[in-house]
Design an enzyme around this catalytic site. Structure first.
Site, PDB file in Angstrom:
ATOM      1  N   TYR A   1     -29.484 -49.234 -11.549  1.00  0.00           N
ATOM      2  CA  TYR A   1     -29.568 -50.433 -12.412  1.00  0.00           C
ATOM      3  C   TYR A   1     -30.152 -51.633 -11.660  1.00  0.00           C
ATOM      4  CZ  TYR A   1     -27.693 -54.346 -15.223  1.00  0.00           C
ATOM      5  OH  TYR A   1     -27.530 -55.496 -15.948  1.00  0.00           O
TER       6      TYR A   1
ATOM      7  N   ASP B   1     -33.177 -41.981  -3.594  1.00  0.00           N
ATOM      8  CA  ASP B   1     -32.072 -41.967  -4.553  1.00  0.00           C
ATOM      9  C   ASP B   1     -31.696 -40.501  -4.773  1.00  0.00           C
ATOM     10  OD1 ASP B   1     -31.306 -44.307  -7.018  1.00  0.00           O
ATOM     11  OD2 ASP B   1     -30.445 -42.290  -7.040  1.00  0.00           O
ATOM     12  N   ASN B   2     -30.405 -40.240  -4.894  1.00  0.00           N
ATOM     13  CA  ASN B   2     -29.997 -38.843  -5.155  1.00  0.00           C
ATOM     14  C   ASN B   2     -29.862 -38.562  -6.657  1.00  0.00           C
ATOM     15  OD1 ASN B   2     -27.628 -40.077  -5.864  1.00  0.00           O
ATOM     16  ND2 ASN B   2     -26.372 -39.177  -4.242  1.00  0.00           N
TER      17      ASN B   2
ATOM     18  N   SER C   1     -27.764 -39.419  -8.702  1.00  0.00           N
ATOM     19  CA  SER C   1     -26.402 -39.120  -9.158  1.00  0.00           C
ATOM     20  C   SER C   1     -25.999 -40.006 -10.334  1.00  0.00           C
ATOM     21  CB  SER C   1     -25.398 -39.286  -8.015  1.00  0.00           C
ATOM     22  OG  SER C   1     -25.399 -40.627  -7.576  1.00  0.00           O
TER      23      SER C   1
ATOM     24  N   PHE D   1     -28.830 -50.299  -2.002  1.00  0.00           N
ATOM     25  CA  PHE D   1     -28.065 -50.236  -3.259  1.00  0.00           C
ATOM     26  C   PHE D   1     -27.317 -48.912  -3.401  1.00  0.00           C
ATOM     27  CE2 PHE D   1     -31.731 -52.982  -4.466  1.00  0.00           C
ATOM     28  CZ  PHE D   1     -31.031 -54.099  -4.879  1.00  0.00           C
TER      29      PHE D   1
ATOM     30  N   SER E   1     -19.872 -57.748  -3.217  1.00  0.00           N
ATOM     31  CA  SER E   1     -19.351 -58.095  -4.541  1.00  0.00           C
ATOM     32  C   SER E   1     -18.329 -59.220  -4.439  1.00  0.00           C
ATOM     33  CB  SER E   1     -18.684 -56.846  -5.113  1.00  0.00           C
ATOM     34  OG  SER E   1     -17.852 -57.173  -6.197  1.00  0.00           O
TER      35      SER E   1
ATOM     36  N   THR F   1     -15.699 -59.048  -5.647  1.00  0.00           N
ATOM     37  CA  THR F   1     -14.407 -58.367  -5.548  1.00  0.00           C
ATOM     38  C   THR F   1     -13.727 -58.673  -4.197  1.00  0.00           C
ATOM     39  OG1 THR F   1     -13.283 -56.258  -5.980  1.00  0.00           O
ATOM     40  CG2 THR F   1     -15.245 -56.151  -4.635  1.00  0.00           C
TER      41      THR F   1
ATOM     42  N   TYR G   1     -13.009 -48.768  -3.888  1.00  0.00           N
ATOM     43  CA  TYR G   1     -14.357 -49.332  -4.064  1.00  0.00           C
ATOM     44  C   TYR G   1     -14.445 -50.709  -3.401  1.00  0.00           C
ATOM     45  CZ  TYR G   1     -17.826 -52.313  -6.275  1.00  0.00           C
ATOM     46  OH  TYR G   1     -18.813 -53.239  -6.473  1.00  0.00           O
TER      47      TYR G   1
ATOM     48  N   LYS H   1     -16.547 -52.354   0.159  1.00  0.00           N
ATOM     49  CA  LYS H   1     -17.389 -53.552   0.281  1.00  0.00           C
ATOM     50  C   LYS H   1     -16.903 -54.413   1.458  1.00  0.00           C
ATOM     51  CE  LYS H   1     -20.167 -52.497  -2.993  1.00  0.00           C
ATOM     52  NZ  LYS H   1     -21.499 -51.978  -2.641  1.00  0.00           N
TER      53      LYS H   1
ATOM     54  N   ARG I   1     -15.437 -64.540 -16.309  1.00  0.00           N
ATOM     55  CA  ARG I   1     -16.356 -64.014 -15.300  1.00  0.00           C
ATOM     56  C   ARG I   1     -17.608 -64.882 -15.221  1.00  0.00           C
ATOM     57  NH1 ARG I   1     -12.449 -61.628 -14.599  1.00  0.00           N
ATOM     58  NH2 ARG I   1     -12.048 -59.407 -14.348  1.00  0.00           N
TER      59      ARG I   1
HETATM   60  C1  UD1 Z   1     -15.701 -54.781 -11.754  1.00  0.00           C
HETATM   61  C2  UD1 Z   1     -15.329 -55.014 -10.316  1.00  0.00           C
HETATM   62  C3  UD1 Z   1     -16.552 -55.423  -9.534  1.00  0.00           C
HETATM   63  C4  UD1 Z   1     -17.616 -54.395  -9.687  1.00  0.00           C
HETATM   64  C5  UD1 Z   1     -17.950 -54.252 -11.163  1.00  0.00           C
HETATM   65  C6  UD1 Z   1     -19.021 -53.200 -11.360  1.00  0.00           C
HETATM   66  C7  UD1 Z   1     -13.130 -55.835  -9.751  1.00  0.00           C
HETATM   67  C8  UD1 Z   1     -12.212 -56.986  -9.803  1.00  0.00           C
HETATM   68  N1  UD1 Z   1     -14.336 -56.059 -10.237  1.00  0.00           N
HETATM   69  O1  UD1 Z   1     -16.000 -56.049 -12.321  1.00  0.00           O
HETATM   70  O2  UD1 Z   1     -16.239 -55.570  -8.187  1.00  0.00           O
HETATM   71  O3  UD1 Z   1     -18.752 -54.787  -8.961  1.00  0.00           O
HETATM   72  O4  UD1 Z   1     -16.763 -53.886 -11.874  1.00  0.00           O
HETATM   73  O5  UD1 Z   1     -18.521 -51.925 -11.507  1.00  0.00           O
HETATM   74  O6  UD1 Z   1     -12.799 -54.793  -9.297  1.00  0.00           O
HETATM   75  N2  UD1 Z   1     -13.560 -55.713 -20.446  1.00  0.00           N
HETATM   76  C9  UD1 Z   1     -13.039 -55.539 -21.729  1.00  0.00           C
HETATM   77  N3  UD1 Z   1     -13.334 -54.393 -22.404  1.00  0.00           N
HETATM   78  C10 UD1 Z   1     -14.116 -53.396 -21.862  1.00  0.00           C
HETATM   79  C11 UD1 Z   1     -14.647 -53.582 -20.564  1.00  0.00           C
HETATM   80  C12 UD1 Z   1     -14.338 -54.745 -19.886  1.00  0.00           C
HETATM   81  O7  UD1 Z   1     -12.327 -56.405 -22.243  1.00  0.00           O
HETATM   82  O8  UD1 Z   1     -14.331 -52.374 -22.538  1.00  0.00           O
HETATM   83  C13 UD1 Z   1     -13.257 -56.954 -19.715  1.00  0.00           C
HETATM   84  C14 UD1 Z   1     -12.511 -56.708 -18.416  1.00  0.00           C
HETATM   85  O9  UD1 Z   1     -11.126 -56.684 -18.637  1.00  0.00           O
HETATM   86  C15 UD1 Z   1     -12.949 -57.920 -17.601  1.00  0.00           C
HETATM   87  C16 UD1 Z   1     -14.368 -58.210 -18.099  1.00  0.00           C
HETATM   88  O10 UD1 Z   1     -14.483 -57.555 -19.357  1.00  0.00           O
HETATM   89  O11 UD1 Z   1     -12.145 -59.004 -17.885  1.00  0.00           O
HETATM   90  C17 UD1 Z   1     -15.457 -57.691 -17.186  1.00  0.00           C
HETATM   91  O12 UD1 Z   1     -15.196 -56.316 -16.900  1.00  0.00           O
HETATM   92  P1  UD1 Z   1     -16.241 -55.380 -16.148  1.00  0.00           P
HETATM   93  O13 UD1 Z   1     -17.563 -55.464 -16.810  1.00  0.00           O
HETATM   94  O14 UD1 Z   1     -15.614 -54.026 -15.999  1.00  0.00           O
HETATM   95  O15 UD1 Z   1     -16.428 -56.071 -14.724  1.00  0.00           O
HETATM   96  P2  UD1 Z   1     -15.334 -56.531 -13.647  1.00  0.00           P
HETATM   97  O16 UD1 Z   1     -14.038 -55.853 -13.847  1.00  0.00           O
HETATM   98  O17 UD1 Z   1     -15.358 -58.015 -13.643  1.00  0.00           O
END
Ligand code: UD1
Length: 343
Positions: free
Chosen positions: A13, A33-34, A36, A83, A127, A129, A152, A156, A234
């Site tokens: 991505y 890139d593999n 995957s 990446f 990240s 994170t 994960y 990082k 976010r």
């Molecule tokens: C997470 C990781 C981040 C990682 C990223 C990519 C943590 C804290 N963050 O980001 O390090 O780089 O994934 O994989 O570990 N949400 C919903 N419904 C859904 C999906 C998400 O409400 O179906 C909400 C989540 O609760 C969150 C927000 O949307 O509040 C963003 O979620 P997401 O896109 O998964 O990213 P992060 O959790 O912020």
């Protein structure tokens, strides 16, 4: 030609968007890139956008012999953008060794080969994170690093330490560590974008798949957080803006614009948006209604985190300025393109 850059995970991505930006400003690009978590057809998308086809090696970066052969077959690699990594938080809890092996061995192999082949700089994808649940927002680069809540996230943190220790040891390499906030959207051409494997775990692909009818409804994880509307906040950053930061970072290292051999930058917009606000932006930008339901919190989620991007703005001279509505439209156009392809 400005130089030759190895992009590991270059059909993924963020990788594919960065390859487009590198090719557009005249770099020569070699991708490994593999496949995957990406598709070989991404190369066609890159070629349609840029008119150039990068060199492609299908292989796994955890195997140093494959990487060594790549360096020998493509002499004069000046820089690396790494990446190639596994990135699903939940999966990392199930398969920790896979995460440590993929993410750490890849980095160690690349660092080890850099002096051997005279490669000067490496950009590393970290990240937000690493900040965990920050004490204050927006977050600056000197905010404390919090204990990782997933393997994960731990990869990082450990990766940042590995790079720091290697450079401290006097290794003849430079590194720029980029801490991404939440990368979203797709190239405006809709020829490349995010291709999630199976049911999306991240918010935007789930929204676009719901909008197109692949998913019945979106679950919003929690509306009882300590935020104005109760949903998490976010910093959603456009993927093309993010990709451009990598080009600037690479130039900075290759042209010795800094005396520091290692630098860390937050990549975000500086704007915190809640999950519910984002759904609203998507609906207004696309005119498509998203059926959603509030459900319980997702374990491990951070309540609120957004960037202070001043360091990247001032020192890199880079800014994420694509309006979020345009970004949502790009994600939607990409989803429609995937439908046309039958994916
Ligand atoms: C997470 C990781 C981040 C990682 C990223 C990519 C943590 C804290 N963050 O980001 O390090 O780089 O994934 O994989 O570990 N949400 C919903 N419904 C859904 C999906 C998400 O409400 O179906 C909400 C989540 O609760 C969150 C927000 O949307 O509040 C963003 O979620 P997401 O896109 O998964 O990213 P992060 O959790 O912020």
């Amino acid at each position: 030609m400005k130089g030759k850059i190895l992009v590991t995970g270059g059909t993924g991505y963020i990788g594919s968007h960065t390859v487009v930006e590198l090719l557009s400003v005249g770099y020569d690009v070699v991708i490994i890139d593999n496949l995957s978590n990406s598709d070989i057809s991404v190369l066609d998308g890159i070629q349609k956008i840029t008119g150039k086809r990068p060199t492609f090696v299908e292989g796994d970066c955890t195997d140093i012999s494959i990487l060594r052969s790549l360096f020998k077959a493509n002499p004069g690699i000046n820089g690396i953008i790494n990446f190639a990594a596994s990135k699903a938080v939940g999966e990392s809890v199930e398969k920790p060794l896979m995460y440590y092996r993929n993410n750490l061995n890849t980095l160690i192999n690349l660092l080890e080969l850099m002096p051997e082949f005279g490669t000067k700089g490496i950009v590393f994808s970290s990240s937000c994170t690493v900040y965990g649940e920050p004490d204050t927002n927006p977050v600056t680069e000197d905010a404390p690093i919090k204990p990782a809540t997933s393997p994960y996230g731990n990869t990082k943190q450990i990766s940042e330490e590995i790079i720091t220790d290697f450079i401290k040891s006097g290794a003849p390499v430079k590194s720029i560590i980029l801490r991404y906030f939440n990368p979203v959207g797709a190239h405006p051409s809709a020829l490349i974008g995010e291709l999630p494997n199976g049911v999306p775990q991240n918010l935007i692909p789930y929204i676009t798949q719901t909008a197109i009818g692949i998913r019945k409804e979106l679950s919003v994880f929690g509306d009882d957080y300590n935020t104005p509307d109760g949903s998490c906040i976010r910093d959603f950053i456009n993927v093309v803006d993010l990709a451009k930061a990598h080009v600037v970072a690479m130039e900075r290292m290759l042209e010795d614009k800094s005396d520091d051999n290692i630098e860390i930058f937050n990549l975000g917009t500086g704007i915190g948006l809640s999950v519910l606000e984002l759904i609203d932006v998507f609906q207004k930008a696309t005119g498509v209604k998203i059926p959603y339901r509030i459900v319980g919190r997702r374990s491990g989620d951070i309540e609120k985190v957004w960037a202070n991007p001043a360091k990247a703005n001032n020192i890199l001279g880079w800014k994420a300025d694509t309006p979020i509505a345009d970004t949502m439209l790009s994600a939607w156009n990409w989803q429609k393109y995937l439908k046309d392809l039958g994916k």
